[in-house]
Design a protein around this motif. Sequence first.
Motif, PDB file in Angstrom:
ATOM      1  N   VAL A  35       6.084  -1.932  -5.986  1.00 10.09           N
ATOM      2  CA  VAL A  35       5.753  -1.800  -3.979  1.00 10.09           C
ATOM      3  C   VAL A  35       4.549  -2.349  -4.131  1.00 10.09           C
ATOM      4  CG1 VAL A  35       6.521  -1.377  -1.589  1.00 10.09           C
ATOM      5  CG2 VAL A  35       7.632  -1.144  -4.140  1.00 10.09           C
ATOM      6  N   VAL A  36       3.524  -2.885  -3.599  1.00 10.03           N
ATOM      7  CA  VAL A  36       2.711  -2.901  -2.656  1.00 10.03           C
ATOM      8  C   VAL A  36       2.623  -3.390  -1.479  1.00 10.03           C
ATOM      9  CG1 VAL A  36       0.203  -4.631  -3.330  1.00 10.03           C
ATOM     10  CG2 VAL A  36       1.207  -4.611  -5.462  1.00 10.03           C
ATOM     11  N   ASP A  37       1.823  -2.477  -0.554  1.00  6.55           N
ATOM     12  CA  ASP A  37       1.905  -2.095   0.962  1.00  6.55           C
ATOM     13  C   ASP A  37       0.612  -1.667   0.942  1.00  6.55           C
ATOM     14  OD1 ASP A  37       2.791  -2.589   3.138  1.00  6.55           O
ATOM     15  OD2 ASP A  37       4.335  -1.057   2.896  1.00  6.55           O
ATOM     16  N   VAL A  38       0.676  -1.662   2.444  1.00  2.00           N
ATOM     17  CA  VAL A  38      -0.652  -1.430   2.974  1.00  2.00           C
ATOM     18  C   VAL A  38      -0.121   0.045   4.443  1.00  2.00           C
ATOM     19  CG1 VAL A  38      -2.577  -2.059   5.156  1.00  2.00           C
ATOM     20  CG2 VAL A  38      -1.608  -3.627   3.545  1.00  2.00           C
ATOM     21  N   GLY A  39      -0.853   1.330   3.812  1.00  4.66           N
ATOM     22  CA  GLY A  39      -0.728   2.276   4.468  1.00  4.66           C
ATOM     23  C   GLY A  39      -0.864   2.754   5.781  1.00  4.66           C
ATOM     24  N   ALA A  40      -0.043   3.358   7.093  1.00  4.97           N
ATOM     25  CA  ALA A  40      -0.746   2.909   8.318  1.00  4.97           C
ATOM     26  C   ALA A  40      -2.091   3.279   8.308  1.00  4.97           C
ATOM     27  CB  ALA A  40       0.131   4.317   8.424  1.00  4.97           C
ATOM     28  N   ASP A  41      -2.637   4.060   7.366  1.00  2.00           N
ATOM     29  CA  ASP A  41      -4.010   4.114   7.783  1.00  2.00           C
ATOM     30  C   ASP A  41      -4.777   3.441   6.765  1.00  2.00           C
ATOM     31  OD1 ASP A  41      -3.618   4.274   4.816  1.00  2.00           O
ATOM     32  OD2 ASP A  41      -4.713   6.120   4.541  1.00  2.00           O
ATOM     33  N   GLY A  42      -4.745   1.838   6.867  1.00  2.00           N
ATOM     34  CA  GLY A  42      -5.042   0.978   6.046  1.00  2.00           C
ATOM     35  C   GLY A  42      -5.537   0.904   4.906  1.00  2.00           C
ATOM     36  N   VAL A  43      -5.241   1.449   3.864  1.00  5.52           N
ATOM     37  CA  VAL A  43      -5.616   1.492   2.731  1.00  5.52           C
ATOM     38  C   VAL A  43      -3.898   0.623   1.527  1.00  5.52           C
ATOM     39  CG1 VAL A  43      -5.683   2.996   0.383  1.00  5.52           C
ATOM     40  CG2 VAL A  43      -6.332   3.006   2.944  1.00  5.52           C
ATOM     41  N   LEU A  44      -4.843  -0.161   0.864  1.00  2.00           N
ATOM     42  CA  LEU A  44      -3.310  -0.743  -0.305  1.00  2.00           C
ATOM     43  C   LEU A  44      -3.814   0.635  -0.864  1.00  2.00           C
ATOM     44  CD1 LEU A  44      -2.932  -3.578  -1.057  1.00  2.00           C
ATOM     45  CD2 LEU A  44      -4.831  -3.534  -2.654  1.00  2.00           C
ATOM     46  N   VAL A  45      -1.828   0.058  -1.376  1.00  2.49           N
ATOM     47  CA  VAL A  45      -0.893   1.059  -1.868  1.00  2.49           C
ATOM     48  C   VAL A  45      -0.240   0.465  -3.066  1.00  2.49           C
ATOM     49  CG1 VAL A  45      -1.313   3.361  -0.396  1.00  2.49           C
ATOM     50  CG2 VAL A  45       0.074   1.604  -0.198  1.00  2.49           C
ATOM     51  N   LEU A  46       0.396   1.988  -3.890  1.00  2.00           N
ATOM     52  CA  LEU A  46       1.083   0.630  -4.767  1.00  2.00           C
ATOM     53  C   LEU A  46       1.892   1.970  -5.361  1.00  2.00           C
ATOM     54  CD1 LEU A  46       1.874  -0.896  -7.046  1.00  2.00           C
ATOM     55  CD2 LEU A  46       0.761  -0.368  -9.074  1.00  2.00           C
ATOM     56  N   ALA A  47       3.791   1.674  -5.237  1.00  4.16           N
ATOM     57  CA  ALA A  47       4.016   2.163  -5.587  1.00  4.16           C
ATOM     58  C   ALA A  47       5.413   2.376  -6.708  1.00  4.16           C
ATOM     59  CB  ALA A  47       5.302   3.013  -4.329  1.00  4.16           C
ATOM     60  N   VAL A  48       5.482   2.658  -7.326  1.00  9.63           N
ATOM     61  CA  VAL A  48       6.770   2.279  -8.078  1.00  9.63           C
ATOM     62  C   VAL A  48       7.938   3.583  -8.780  1.00  9.63           C
ATOM     63  CG1 VAL A  48       6.988   1.542 -11.337  1.00  9.63           C
ATOM     64  CG2 VAL A  48       4.603   1.893 -10.248  1.00  9.63           C
ATOM     65  N   GLN A  49       9.259   2.563  -8.872  1.00  9.42           N
ATOM     66  CA  GLN A  49      10.508   3.437  -8.991  1.00  9.42           C
ATOM     67  C   GLN A  49      10.767   2.735 -10.318  1.00  9.42           C
ATOM     68  OE1 GLN A  49      13.537   3.741  -6.030  1.00  9.42           O
ATOM     69  NE2 GLN A  49      11.859   4.107  -4.440  1.00  9.42           N
ATOM     70  N   ALA A  50      11.238   3.864 -11.216  1.00  6.86           N
ATOM     71  CA  ALA A  50      12.202   3.846 -12.411  1.00  6.86           C
ATOM     72  C   ALA A  50      13.606   3.897 -12.031  1.00  6.86           C
ATOM     73  CB  ALA A  50      10.715   4.044 -13.956  1.00  6.86           C
ATOM     74  N   GLY A  52      15.657   3.536 -10.307  1.00  6.62           N
ATOM     75  CA  GLY A  52      16.122   4.211  -8.786  1.00  6.62           C
ATOM     76  C   GLY A  52      14.995   5.763  -8.648  1.00  6.62           C
ATOM     77  N   LEU A  53      14.426   6.160  -9.388  1.00  8.10           N
ATOM     78  CA  LEU A  53      13.543   7.221  -8.660  1.00  8.10           C
ATOM     79  C   LEU A  53      11.737   7.011  -9.302  1.00  8.10           C
ATOM     80  CD1 LEU A  53      15.518   9.131 -11.150  1.00  8.10           C
ATOM     81  CD2 LEU A  53      15.804   9.296  -9.457  1.00  8.10           C
ATOM     82  N   PRO A  54      10.922   7.688  -7.913  1.00 11.38           N
ATOM     83  CA  PRO A  54      10.095   7.766  -8.588  1.00 11.38           C
ATOM     84  C   PRO A  54       9.324   8.024  -9.056  1.00 11.38           C
ATOM     85  CG  PRO A  54      10.455   9.329  -6.689  1.00 11.38           C
ATOM     86  CD  PRO A  54      11.795   8.242  -7.375  1.00 11.38           C
ATOM     87  N   VAL A  55       8.524   7.446  -9.279  1.00 13.95           N
ATOM     88  CA  VAL A  55       7.501   7.798 -11.489  1.00 13.95           C
ATOM     89  C   VAL A  55       5.914   7.149 -10.562  1.00 13.95           C
ATOM     90  CG1 VAL A  55       9.167   6.874 -12.664  1.00 13.95           C
ATOM     91  CG2 VAL A  55       7.281   5.162 -12.106  1.00 13.95           C
ATOM     92  N   LEU A  56       5.625   7.196  -9.122  1.00 14.80           N
ATOM     93  CA  LEU A  56       4.617   6.835  -8.436  1.00 14.80           C
ATOM     94  C   LEU A  56       4.648   6.526  -7.288  1.00 14.80           C
ATOM     95  CD1 LEU A  56       1.403   6.451  -9.968  1.00 14.80           C
ATOM     96  CD2 LEU A  56       1.245   3.899  -9.487  1.00 14.80           C
ATOM     97  N   GLU A  57       4.086   7.806  -6.393  1.00 15.23           N
ATOM     98  CA  GLU A  57       4.070   7.674  -4.916  1.00 15.23           C
ATOM     99  C   GLU A  57       3.138   6.548  -4.482  1.00 15.23           C
ATOM    100  OE1 GLU A  57       6.258   9.936  -3.852  1.00 15.23           O
ATOM    101  OE2 GLU A  57       6.635  10.736  -5.473  1.00 15.23           O
ATOM    102  N   PRO A  58       3.337   6.251  -3.814  1.00 12.51           N
ATOM    103  CA  PRO A  58       2.170   5.073  -2.797  1.00 12.51           C
ATOM    104  C   PRO A  58       0.907   5.783  -2.861  1.00 12.51           C
ATOM    105  CG  PRO A  58       4.166   5.598  -1.047  1.00 12.51           C
ATOM    106  CD  PRO A  58       3.932   6.218  -2.478  1.00 12.51           C
ATOM    107  N   THR A 148      -9.306   3.532  -7.528  1.00 12.98           N
ATOM    108  CA  THR A 148      -7.945   4.078  -6.729  1.00 12.98           C
ATOM    109  C   THR A 148      -7.350   5.667  -7.543  1.00 12.98           C
ATOM    110  OG1 THR A 148      -8.208   1.334  -7.727  1.00 12.98           O
ATOM    111  CG2 THR A 148      -6.171   2.675  -8.469  1.00 12.98           C
ATOM    112  N   SER A 149      -6.581   5.449  -7.170  1.00 17.05           N
ATOM    113  CA  SER A 149      -6.318   6.781  -7.665  1.00 17.05           C
ATOM    114  C   SER A 149      -4.937   6.773  -8.387  1.00 17.05           C
ATOM    115  CB  SER A 149      -6.662   8.226  -6.913  1.00 17.05           C
ATOM    116  OG  SER A 149      -6.333   7.991  -5.621  1.00 17.05           O
ATOM    117  N   PHE A 150      -4.510   7.668  -8.525  1.00 18.17           N
ATOM    118  CA  PHE A 150      -2.885   8.081  -9.156  1.00 18.17           C
ATOM    119  C   PHE A 150      -1.991   9.215  -8.483  1.00 18.17           C
ATOM    120  CE2 PHE A 150      -4.760   4.927 -11.583  1.00 18.17           C
ATOM    121  CZ  PHE A 150      -4.069   4.221 -11.471  1.00 18.17           C
ATOM    122  N   ALA A 151      -1.303   9.132  -7.614  1.00 21.24           N
ATOM    123  CA  ALA A 151      -0.650  10.488  -7.008  1.00 21.24           C
ATOM    124  C   ALA A 151       1.162  10.287  -7.459  1.00 21.24           C
ATOM    125  CB  ALA A 151      -0.190   9.898  -5.311  1.00 21.24           C
TER     126      ALA A 151
END
Length: 156
Positions: A35-50, A52-58, A148-151
Amino acid sequence: MRRWVQMFFVLPLLSVLPSLAAVRVVSPGGKVEAVVDVGADGVLVLAVQADGLPVLEPSPLGVVVGKTDLGRRASVGDPRLFDECLPAGRRLGENPWMLPCRTAKIPILVEGWEPREWILEVKASDGGVAFRYIFAFPGPVTLVREVTSFAFPAST
């Protein structure tokens, strides 16, 4: 008559505004979703699920070009989606095996920056997610730094 005039002016404006919805890229088998989205702070983010479970937070995406952070004050445009197969590996003497994936080429619009747009390409297969930045404009591009960073989820 008044209603028609209002619609006449509003519809052309709506056609040039970027999409406000997140872009979802789901693997052909449905196991992985990016999922590619823009957070409330205006920052472009990527999140990934596999499965149905999160493997990468935004996680923030972007690079700094010149003095502009291309992941900040960004908005997501309408993606171009398509299916393809990628060579995924080979054993000695064999043809490469192909991995089906879904690809999205997503225009990222950056407020106050010229040429204003760059492309984020995201690929999702049942084995994972890949992404890259595409700068398709004339002239040199000076990348100052990567932002770019990964959470990862706490459970990993």
